[in-house]
Scaffold this active site. Structure first.
Site, PDB file in Angstrom:
ATOM      1  N   HIS A 140       0.852  -1.200   0.000  1.00 14.40           N
ATOM      2  CA  HIS A 140       0.000   0.000   0.000  1.00 14.40           C
ATOM      3  C   HIS A 140       0.884   1.246   0.000  1.00 14.40           C
ATOM      4  O   HIS A 140       1.244   1.779   1.048  1.00 14.40           O
ATOM      5  CB  HIS A 140      -0.899  -0.009   1.226  1.00 14.40           C
ATOM      6  CG  HIS A 140      -2.064   0.926   1.107  1.00 14.40           C
ATOM      7  ND1 HIS A 140      -3.315   0.612   1.556  1.00 14.40           N
ATOM      8  CD2 HIS A 140      -2.169   2.163   0.580  1.00 14.40           C
ATOM      9  CE1 HIS A 140      -4.145   1.616   1.323  1.00 14.40           C
ATOM     10  NE2 HIS A 140      -3.450   2.576   0.723  1.00 14.40           N
TER      11      HIS A 140
ATOM     12  N   LEU B 146       2.937   6.539  -4.847  1.00 11.30           N
ATOM     13  CA  LEU B 146       4.140   7.086  -5.472  1.00 11.30           C
ATOM     14  C   LEU B 146       3.887   8.439  -6.133  1.00 11.30           C
ATOM     15  O   LEU B 146       4.830   9.099  -6.559  1.00 11.30           O
ATOM     16  CB  LEU B 146       4.713   6.096  -6.496  1.00 11.30           C
ATOM     17  CG  LEU B 146       5.312   4.813  -5.918  1.00 11.30           C
ATOM     18  CD1 LEU B 146       5.868   3.935  -7.037  1.00 11.30           C
ATOM     19  CD2 LEU B 146       6.412   5.122  -4.897  1.00 11.30           C
ATOM     20  N   ARG B 147       2.606   8.820  -6.267  1.00  9.54           N
ATOM     21  CA  ARG B 147       2.217  10.143  -6.766  1.00  9.54           C
ATOM     22  C   ARG B 147       2.623  10.422  -8.214  1.00  9.54           C
ATOM     23  O   ARG B 147       2.613  11.579  -8.648  1.00  9.54           O
ATOM     24  CB  ARG B 147       2.814  11.250  -5.874  1.00  9.54           C
ATOM     25  CG  ARG B 147       2.528  11.133  -4.392  1.00  9.54           C
ATOM     26  CD  ARG B 147       1.060  11.173  -4.090  1.00  9.54           C
ATOM     27  NE  ARG B 147       0.791  11.368  -2.666  1.00  9.54           N
ATOM     28  CZ  ARG B 147      -0.333  11.020  -2.081  1.00  9.54           C
ATOM     29  NH1 ARG B 147      -1.303  10.437  -2.786  1.00  9.54           N
ATOM     30  NH2 ARG B 147      -0.528  11.238  -0.793  1.00  9.54           N
TER      31      ARG B 147
ATOM     32  N   ASN C 298      -4.429   6.429  -7.356  1.00 13.41           N
ATOM     33  CA  ASN C 298      -4.980   7.787  -7.284  1.00 13.41           C
ATOM     34  C   ASN C 298      -3.952   8.829  -7.701  1.00 13.41           C
ATOM     35  O   ASN C 298      -3.510   9.679  -6.929  1.00 13.41           O
ATOM     36  CB  ASN C 298      -5.553   8.091  -5.897  1.00 13.41           C
ATOM     37  CG  ASN C 298      -4.543   7.907  -4.782  1.00 13.41           C
ATOM     38  OD1 ASN C 298      -3.554   7.210  -4.936  1.00 13.41           O
ATOM     39  ND2 ASN C 298      -4.803   8.533  -3.651  1.00 13.41           N
TER      40      ASN C 298
ATOM     41  N   ASP D  37      -8.465   2.935  -4.196  1.00 17.87           N
ATOM     42  CA  ASP D  37      -7.961   3.365  -2.893  1.00 17.87           C
ATOM     43  C   ASP D  37      -8.096   4.870  -2.687  1.00 17.87           C
ATOM     44  O   ASP D  37      -7.806   5.671  -3.566  1.00 17.87           O
ATOM     45  CB  ASP D  37      -6.499   2.982  -2.723  1.00 17.87           C
ATOM     46  CG  ASP D  37      -5.993   3.431  -1.372  1.00 17.87           C
ATOM     47  OD1 ASP D  37      -6.435   2.863  -0.368  1.00 17.87           O
ATOM     48  OD2 ASP D  37      -5.200   4.386  -1.321  1.00 17.87           O
TER      49      ASP D  37
ATOM     50  N   HIS E 257     -10.864   0.367   0.193  1.00 17.58           N
ATOM     51  CA  HIS E 257     -10.856   1.453   1.177  1.00 17.58           C
ATOM     52  C   HIS E 257     -12.269   1.517   1.735  1.00 17.58           C
ATOM     53  O   HIS E 257     -13.213   1.876   1.024  1.00 17.58           O
ATOM     54  CB  HIS E 257     -10.471   2.759   0.479  1.00 17.58           C
ATOM     55  CG  HIS E 257     -10.577   3.972   1.349  1.00 17.58           C
ATOM     56  ND1 HIS E 257      -9.476   4.581   1.914  1.00 17.58           N
ATOM     57  CD2 HIS E 257     -11.649   4.716   1.735  1.00 17.58           C
ATOM     58  CE1 HIS E 257      -9.859   5.639   2.606  1.00 17.58           C
ATOM     59  NE2 HIS E 257     -11.169   5.748   2.518  1.00 17.58           N
TER      60      HIS E 257
ATOM     61  N   HIS F  51      -5.912  -0.742   5.414  1.00 22.07           N
ATOM     62  CA  HIS F  51      -5.679   0.092   6.607  1.00 22.07           C
ATOM     63  C   HIS F  51      -6.778   0.017   7.676  1.00 22.07           C
ATOM     64  O   HIS F  51      -7.444   1.008   7.985  1.00 22.07           O
ATOM     65  CB  HIS F  51      -5.410   1.541   6.221  1.00 22.07           C
ATOM     66  CG  HIS F  51      -6.293   2.112   5.140  1.00 22.07           C
ATOM     67  ND1 HIS F  51      -7.663   2.081   5.182  1.00 22.07           N
ATOM     68  CD2 HIS F  51      -5.975   2.762   3.994  1.00 22.07           C
ATOM     69  CE1 HIS F  51      -8.154   2.668   4.121  1.00 22.07           C
ATOM     70  NE2 HIS F  51      -7.147   3.095   3.373  1.00 22.07           N
TER      71      HIS F  51
ATOM     72  N   ASP G  25       0.765   2.536   3.784  1.00 24.35           N
ATOM     73  CA  ASP G  25      -0.057   3.626   3.237  1.00 24.35           C
ATOM     74  C   ASP G  25       0.807   4.876   3.087  1.00 24.35           C
ATOM     75  O   ASP G  25       0.363   6.000   3.371  1.00 24.35           O
ATOM     76  CB  ASP G  25      -1.277   3.897   4.116  1.00 24.35           C
ATOM     77  CG  ASP G  25      -2.356   4.706   3.388  1.00 24.35           C
ATOM     78  OD1 ASP G  25      -2.184   4.975   2.181  1.00 24.35           O
ATOM     79  OD2 ASP G  25      -3.354   5.067   4.033  1.00 24.35           O
TER      80      ASP G  25
ATOM     81  N   HIS H  13       3.286  14.257   1.005  1.00 24.07           N
ATOM     82  CA  HIS H  13       2.720  15.582   0.745  1.00 24.07           C
ATOM     83  C   HIS H  13       3.811  16.617   0.991  1.00 24.07           C
ATOM     84  O   HIS H  13       4.723  16.406   1.799  1.00 24.07           O
ATOM     85  CB  HIS H  13       1.523  15.868   1.650  1.00 24.07           C
ATOM     86  CG  HIS H  13       0.335  15.009   1.378  1.00 24.07           C
ATOM     87  ND1 HIS H  13      -0.395  15.100   0.217  1.00 24.07           N
ATOM     88  CD2 HIS H  13      -0.250  14.027   2.111  1.00 24.07           C
ATOM     89  CE1 HIS H  13      -1.389  14.220   0.247  1.00 24.07           C
ATOM     90  NE2 HIS H  13      -1.322  13.550   1.388  1.00 24.07           N
TER      91      HIS H  13
END
Length: 426
Positions: free
Chosen positions: A60, A63-64, A94, A151, A178, A231, A304, A308
């Protein structure tokens, strides 16, 4: 190249007899394990005092990439993984665009060829993660996804979700859920309880996760299909999953280190790095998570990992949820589960390597000859303080920042290649 790791404590979580011995790596695989190995022409590493274990499998990870590479990208995220002893990770869909088309899967897999660790891809269940139209699961399978998930968002349409779960089973692709009811979350920021009321911050009731968990379990049971729940954070979710397993429901689940280590009490600091979704809960929930890990209700530990930027995390209420965790997960497990006696080191390693590999249908050879040379060498006793500035990813929103943990990764090998070496080892 031959690499000979000498005098390591060999901790293979699938085998019950740890021993001190040697490992010989050649051409990306383990070719010798245990006892005293003598070979000419090998690079020799003295591992006295270190534990050698199979590389961790983090199922989970965010990696953006594509779309949010100011937070993390595939290469930086994999550097962070290697520094935490993770040699295989599953990246979540996502991104921007979402991983809902074969071209996006191809982009990630191609870029990952240059990464330090193995990257598996979770494809989206629905287009744009909007929960309205299913992706073409056959095309996603053919493109090379390892699992399916929306997710970060639940698929609220039960019929659509049931159809996706049934088709995914035919493709032998695990579905990762999720579990949340957005109408119950309703803008909540932290756990709904004593701390949220004291700080006058909107709370997230346990019911949001637990109603979502109940829905997914009901679908899995009614249609006889497997499901994996992400999670897990509440006492109620653990109890429902435990009961479902006893009834024969095909369910697996994971939790994250912050749920067995921390509680809502730390939110009194009003530090947005400690806000994630689902939020940190109560001491009662934390103990329920630990008991779920002990009795096998909770199968795996994942991070997870959610990077940011500092700018995004500057405002406690407006900041997005999420914290980075791949570089601290093993140490958190040793500190909060092994040292207090809740799990043995072997049990912890199983939940962080063998179990997630099996849930994702990935090969897992442990430390046996013939297995991939994906290894982590760590000192289970070394204490260290988490300094975000020394982390290897782009973002520094570390959930355990400033805390002293025990268990330090010293070296990580992926496919027989040294991809991380602690500075003190150089």
């Amino acid at each position: 190249m031959k690499i000979l790791l000498k005098n390591a404590h060999l901790a293979d979580p699938e085998r019950s007899s740890p021993q001190t011995g040697d490992l010989l790596l050649e051409d990306g695989r383990i070719v010798g394990a245990g006892g005293h190995i003598t070979v000419e022409g090998a690079e020799t590493v003295d591992c006295t005092g270190l534990t050698a274990a199979p590389g961790l499998v983090d199922m989970h990870v965010h990696l953006r990439d594509p779309g949010f590479t100011q937070k993390e990208d595939i290469l930086s995220g994999c550097r962070a993984a290697a520094a935490g002893g993770v040699t295989t990770l599953l990246c979540m869909p996502n991104t921007r665009p979402a991983v809902d088309e074969p071209d996006t899967v191809a982009y990630i897999l191609e870029k990952a060829q240059q990464a330090d660790v193995h990257v598996c891809v979770a494809g989206a269940l629905t287009m744009g993660l909007e929960g309205k139209k299913r992706t073409n699961l056959q095309q996603m399978f053919s493109a090379g996804v390892t699992a399916l998930s929306d997710d970060g968002r639940p698929v609220e349409n039960s019929r659509l979700m049931a159809e996706a779960m049934q088709e995914a089973e035919k493709l032998d692709l695990p579905v990762l859920c999720h579990c949340e009811v957005p109408e119950i979350t309703a803008g909540g920021k932290i756990n709904d309880g004593e701390v949220s009321r004291e700080l006058d911050v909107p709370g997230v009731p346990r019911a949001s996760e637990e109603c979502g968990t109940m829905q997914v379990l009901a679908l899995a049971e009614a249609f006889g299909v497997p499901v994996h729940i992400c999670h897990v954070s509440t006492k109620g979710s653990v109890a429902m999953i435990r009961s479902a397993k006893k009834r024969g429901v095909q369910v697996t689940c994971e939790t994250a280190p912050h749920y067995f280590a921390l509680t809502e009490e730390v939110l009194r600091q009003k530090d947005a790095d400690l806000r994630m979704s689902p939020p940190l809960r109560t001491e009662e929930d934390r103990h329920a998570i630990i008991e779920g890990l002990r009795d096998g209700t909770i199968d795996a530990i994942a991070t997870d990992h959610a990077p940011h930027t500092p700018e995004e995390k500057a405002d406690f209420l407006k900041a997005p949820s999420g914290a980075v965790g791949m570089e601290t997960s093993l140490a958190a497990g040793i500190t909060y589960l092994v040292e207090p006696g809740y799990l043995t080191l072997s049990q912890l390693l199983y939940k962080m390597s063998a179990a997630p590999a099996k849930i994702l249908r990935l090969p897992f050879g442990g430390l046996m000859p013939g297995a991939l040379a994906d290894l982590v060498l760590f000192d289970p006793h070394e204490a260290w303080t988490v300094n975000p500035e020394k982390l290897h990813g782009k973002s520094k929103n570390a959930v355990f920042k400033g805390m002293t943990l025990r268990g330090k990764v010293k070296r990580t090998y992926c496919g027989g290649k040294l991809v991380f070496c602690d500075e003190s080892e150089r």
